[in-house]
Scaffold this motif. Structure first.
Motif, short mmCIF file in Angstrom:
data_model
loop_
_atom_site.label_atom_id
_atom_site.label_comp_id
_atom_site.label_asym_id
_atom_site.label_seq_id
_atom_site.Cartn_x
_atom_site.Cartn_y
_atom_site.Cartn_z
N MET A 514 0.83 -1.21 0.00
CA MET A 514 0.00 0.00 0.00
C MET A 514 0.86 1.25 0.00
SD MET A 514 -2.94 -1.15 2.75
CE MET A 514 -3.70 0.47 2.81
N THR A 515 1.90 1.26 0.84
CA THR A 515 2.78 2.42 0.90
C THR A 515 3.48 2.66 -0.43
OG1 THR A 515 3.15 2.06 3.27
CG2 THR A 515 4.75 3.42 2.11
N ASP A 803 -1.24 -1.49 -6.69
CA ASP A 803 -0.71 -2.19 -7.85
C ASP A 803 0.79 -2.45 -7.78
OD1 ASP A 803 -0.07 0.46 -7.94
OD2 ASP A 803 -0.61 0.78 -10.03
N VAL A 804 1.40 -2.22 -6.64
CA VAL A 804 2.82 -2.48 -6.47
C VAL A 804 3.00 -3.50 -5.35
CG1 VAL A 804 5.08 -1.51 -5.89
CG2 VAL A 804 3.44 -0.15 -7.20
N LEU A 805 3.67 -4.62 -5.66
CA LEU A 805 3.96 -5.63 -4.63
C LEU A 805 5.29 -5.28 -3.96
CD1 LEU A 805 3.40 -8.33 -3.19
CD2 LEU A 805 4.70 -9.45 -5.02
N ALA A 806 5.27 -5.16 -2.64
CA ALA A 806 6.49 -4.87 -1.88
C ALA A 806 6.57 -5.84 -0.71
CB ALA A 806 6.48 -3.43 -1.38
N VAL A 807 7.70 -6.53 -0.59
CA VAL A 807 7.92 -7.46 0.52
C VAL A 807 8.93 -6.83 1.47
CG1 VAL A 807 8.71 -9.76 1.18
CG2 VAL A 807 7.46 -9.45 -0.96
N PRO A 808 8.51 -6.47 2.68
CA PRO A 808 9.42 -5.80 3.63
C PRO A 808 10.39 -6.79 4.26
CG PRO A 808 7.29 -6.15 4.66
CD PRO A 808 7.16 -6.66 3.26
N ALA A 809 11.48 -7.08 3.55
CA ALA A 809 12.42 -8.10 4.01
C ALA A 809 12.99 -7.79 5.39
CB ALA A 809 13.54 -8.25 2.98
N GLY A 810 13.32 -6.52 5.62
CA GLY A 810 13.88 -6.15 6.91
C GLY A 810 12.93 -6.41 8.06
N ARG A 811 11.66 -6.01 7.87
CA ARG A 811 10.67 -6.22 8.92
C ARG A 811 10.43 -7.71 9.16
NH1 ARG A 811 6.50 -3.16 11.08
NH2 ARG A 811 6.98 -1.43 9.67
N LEU A 812 10.33 -8.49 8.09
CA LEU A 812 10.11 -9.93 8.24
C LEU A 812 11.32 -10.60 8.90
CD1 LEU A 812 8.35 -10.76 4.85
CD2 LEU A 812 7.31 -10.29 7.07
N GLY A 813 12.52 -10.11 8.57
CA GLY A 813 13.71 -10.64 9.23
C GLY A 813 13.69 -10.35 10.72
#
Length: 846
Positions: A514-515, A803-813
């Motif tokens: 969303m961001t 419409d943009v896929l973003a995976v927050p790798a840092g947060r998930l880590g």
């Protein structure tokens, strides 16, 4: 006999079953708390709005085609001539004009009281037929006088004689506080602030000179409110209606209840999640208890107990755990409901008070959910206990029968396929209730992953344990071996954490998407350099006089200042919100790109974006049956189609049409474009100076708008994550329970390890490593599932601006690291208990 045995088993395993009951308590507390909060607030608002029906019987207002949203701004002012007509109606004992609208008091800090919380109301001071009672001073009688409600006066510290500023649709103006009044019998406002002006001033500020927001009337003796409403309806002009005060109160309470109902559903969802997570703990606990008591159960069978009796004995224990946990959850829910009310007060929404409402249905639902989930979770372990052969009582190394994982693989695969199909159907909206389909699909997917996880629990924990073995040697190797020893138990323990982590990861991926989508939309479709807007809090969108736009346009360095607002309109059978303004002037600030038609929208004409046009089968020139908020029907023409634009939205209504059907001319936003050569900082200072008299308006540049959007998404993420932490807490209880039972199960093994030289500290480390591996395994499963869910939801919402896929790798880590910490914390008590075992007694244990 079975009842006596059940009670003895509950007494013998108080601690183990107590931890399981705590999981039931946490889940049912959320369910009970939400139901109690909902019932209490519903009753409180019913009482609050019902107070108005004690003084009036009938209300006359502009006919409203729609409810909620901006409908209040679209309602017609009632001319003073209608008041004369109402007063002449047979059966009217008394009638007066009522004036209401937006008006806010400026606090001592220069900010409006209430901020963006509940609405700020301005009223014309009534001489009669009201539930406002003076508690000090007098009512306002001059243009520069104001009276405040007692709650606002207490919050601000203003008293009679103080000088204050109030702002309505124009700039803030000075007033003298001449009185303080109480709203209703209890003086409760529900967080709404009230400022009362003398009638002519109120008409100037809130409505129109010579007009009212509505008319209220009191029926004469012997005339019912419904009868009087019918008589008044017979004389009022077209475009106006008379309704009973009770109906008006119900309508007002209904809007509030709709908002609170959404909140209750939102909170109840987390209660269901907590119960679902707790069911894995219950299943695991009873599975381990049955495994540890295999010989005892076999003895029961040997002395004549039937399979049915053994099943009933285990189910009886589950019933006791579920019942006690649900009762405690009901009591905890009452405390949670009080806490929710306190949370509302902390954000400025002071809900009206009344005693806690614990309805019989709340008690029934709480007990039913808690007991039913516990019994269902314990059913399969109970059946496994009943299958213990009597001959097992003669063996020392007895163990319950273990089924092949092949059946689990097939069942898990089928559940996963069914869950995926339901998710796809719900997310694409191809049939049924999308929310119910998504929920059912997610449930099946979670069950499928839980069923399939034993297939890869051993290799994954071995892989995760390899670095620990290299770093910490033998104790880590033993801990890793314990995690791999029983893949079913490891996966069942990790499943609870997996669910909570999967939901958190899903929300994180969606929030990041969303961001990123908002940033992309603002960069691509916002041509304005600044935006001026008024917050509306929990009420209708804020609005102000359009003359503000002219003042802003006169600021040096400003190229244009374009006002706009929003309005409701029904197109076909769909009620929609449309941006309102001059499309030609909004083209620049919005970055509109026309695909066909024209920007010149005349009367009964509207512009739509390409996606909406395609969905409706419309083209430039298409005619659509429409209804405006004032109730008028028309055939509206599609004047043009523009490229999808998130800032403009799907509909753009021209000013001519809006002016004809929406009496309120105020705007909600002004989009400012600076001249190319102008200095942005200098322009901002000029705009701030121009807006100094409007404390209710907010000036933002592009970076501010982006930051506000990010902050809103961040607040939503934080709130949802905080609620999901409850499921993580329940998962921690599950790990503690499993490790504690595992320690008891391995008592002799632990004694032998101590006998051959393992120290207490090494033993604690071994259990800690086992706990960390289980926790990280569950977190990895959850994050993987969550990323998949997040991707699916983002793709489903791609047509709605995400419409943009973003995976927050840092947060998930960081979540994965937190899961390792969870494992360390969960192992503290079981590890200490294991380390304190008497070595000789442990070795002698059978």
């Amino acid at each position: 006999m079975i009842l006596r045995l059940t009670l003895k088993n509950l007494a013998a395993h108080k601690l183990r079953l107590g931890l399981t009951a705590l999981a039931v308590v946490l889940g049912t507390a959320f369910v009970a708390g939400t139901l109690i909060f909902s019932g209490t607030t519903d009753k409180a608002f019913d009482e609050l709005f019902a107070e108005g029906t004690q003084t009036v019987d009938v209300t006359v207002q502009g006919t409203r085609a729609f409810t909620g949203g901006t409908d209040d701004l679209a309602a017609k002012p009632v001319p003073a001539s209608v008041l004369d007509q109402v007063r002449r109606v047979d059966g009217v004992a008394e009638a007066r004009g009522q004036i209401t609208g937006f008006a806010a008091i400026v606090g001592r800090d220069g900010k409006i009281v209430g901020g963006n919380g509940p609405p700020q109301m301005g009223i014309g001071w009534p001489s009669s037929l009201s539930d406002y009672t003076l508690v000090s001073g007098r009512g306002p009688a001059a243009p520069d006088e104001v009276a405040l409600d007692s709650v606002t006066a207490q919050k601000t510290g203003y008293t009679t004689g103080d000088q204050v500023k109030a702002v309505a649709k124009g700039p803030a103006e000075p007033y003298e506080v001449v009185g303080v009044f109480k709203v209703g019998a209890k003086g409760q406002t529900g967080g709404v602030t009230y400022a009362a002006f003398e009638p002519s001033t109120a008409q100037r500020l809130l409505a129109e000179p010579g007009a009212f927001s509505g008319i209220v009337a009191k029926a004469a003796d012997g005339v019912s409110p419904a009868e009087l409403a019918g008589r008044v309806n017979a004389v009022v002009p077209a475009g106006f209606e008379a309704i009973t005060a009770q109906q008006a109160a119900d309508d007002a309470a209904g809007d509030v209840k709709e908002l609170l109902g959404f909140l209750s559903t939102f909170l109840l969802t987390f209660g269901v999640i907590s119960i679902f997570v707790g069911s894995f703990i219950i299943f695991n606990t009873f599975s381990m208890l049955v495994a540890q008591r295999t010989r005892d159960l076999a003895l029961l069978r040997a002395v004549g107990a039937s399979r049915r009796q053994v099943t009933l004995a285990v189910m009886g224990e589950a019933l006791g755990v579920g019942l006690l946990g649900s009762i405690a959850g009901l009591l905890a829910g009452a405390g949670l409901a009080v806490g929710l009310r306190g949370l509302f007060s902390a954000v400025g929404a002071d809900l009206p008070t009344t005693g806690l409402v614990i309805a019989p249905s709340t008690v029934v639902w709480t007990l039913t959910v808690g007991v039913a989930v516990t019994l269902v979770a314990a059913f399969f372990p109970a059946r496994r206990a009943a299958k213990t052969p009597p001959v097992a009582a003669l063996r020392d190394d007895v163990a319950p029968p273990v089924r092949s994982l092949r059946a689990r693989a097939v069942a898990g695969g089928l559940l996963g396929a069914a869950g995926g199909a339901l998710l796809a159907t719900g997310l694409t909206g191809d049939g049924g209730d999308p929310l119910a389909l998504v929920g059912a699909g997610a449930l099946l997917v979670f069950l499928a992953v839980a069923m399939l996880s034993p297939l890869f629990a051993r290799p994954v924990t071995r892989l995760l344990g390899a670095p620990l073995v290299r770093l910490f040697g033998t104790t880590a190797r033993l801990g890793s071996g314990n995690a791999q020893r029983n893949p079913r138990r490891t996966s069942a323990t990790a499943a609870a954490l997996m669910i909570g982590m999967a939901l958190i990861a899903t929300v994180s991926v969606l929030a990041a998407s969303m961001t990123a989508s908002i940033d992309k939309s603002l960069d691509g479709s916002l041509g304005a350099d600044f935006q001026v807007s008024a917050g509306g809090g929990f009420g209708p969108p804020g609005s102000f006089d359009p003359s503000v736009a002219a003042d802003l346009a006169a600021v040096p360095g400003v190229k244009s200042a374009t006002p706009m607002t929003y309005a409701q309109v029904r197109l076909g059978d769909q009620q929609v919100f449309a941006a309102v303004g001059d499309p030609a002037e909004l083209a620049g600030p919005f970055g509109l790109e026309m695909e066909s038609g024209t920007l010149a929208a005349g009367a009964d004409e509207i512009l739509v974006d390409a996606g909406t046009a395609a969905a409706g089968g419309w083209t430039t020139g298409s005619a659509v049956r429409a209804q405006y908020a004032d109730g008028a029907f028309a055939t509206i023409r599609i004047a043009g189609v523009y490229a999808d634009n998130p800032m403009a939205g799907p509909y753009l209504l021209g000013e001519a049409t809006h002016a004809a059907h929406y009496p309120d001319s105020r705007v909600s936003t002004v989009l400012v474009v600076k001249a190319p050569a102008a200095d942005a900082a200098a322009v901002r200072r000029g705009l701030e100076s121009s807006l100094a008299a409007y404390p209710n308006l907010t000036l933002q540049d592009r970076s501010d708008i982006k930051e506000q959007a990010r902050a809103s998404v961040g607040q939503l993420l934080t709130m949802i994550t905080a609620l999901l932490v409850l499921s993580i807490v329940i998962a921690i209880l599950g790990i503690i329970n499993t490790l504690a039972l595992s320690v008891i199960e391995r008592t002799r093994e632990i004694g032998l390890l101590r006998a051959v030289g393992m120290g207490r500290r090494q033993l604690r480390r071994m259990i800690r490593y086992e706990s960390v591996l289980i926790s990280v395994f569950g977190a990895l499963l959850g994050i993987a599932v969550g990323i998949g869910f997040g991707w699916a939801v983002q793709r489903a919402l791609a047509g709605q601006g995400i419409d943009v896929l973003a995976v927050p790798a840092g947060r998930l880590g960081a979540y994965l690291a937190a899961a390792a910490l969870v494992g360390v914390l969960a192992a503290v008590w079981p590890a200490r208990r294991a380390a304190r075992m008497d070595v000789l007694r442990a070795i002698a244990t059978q």
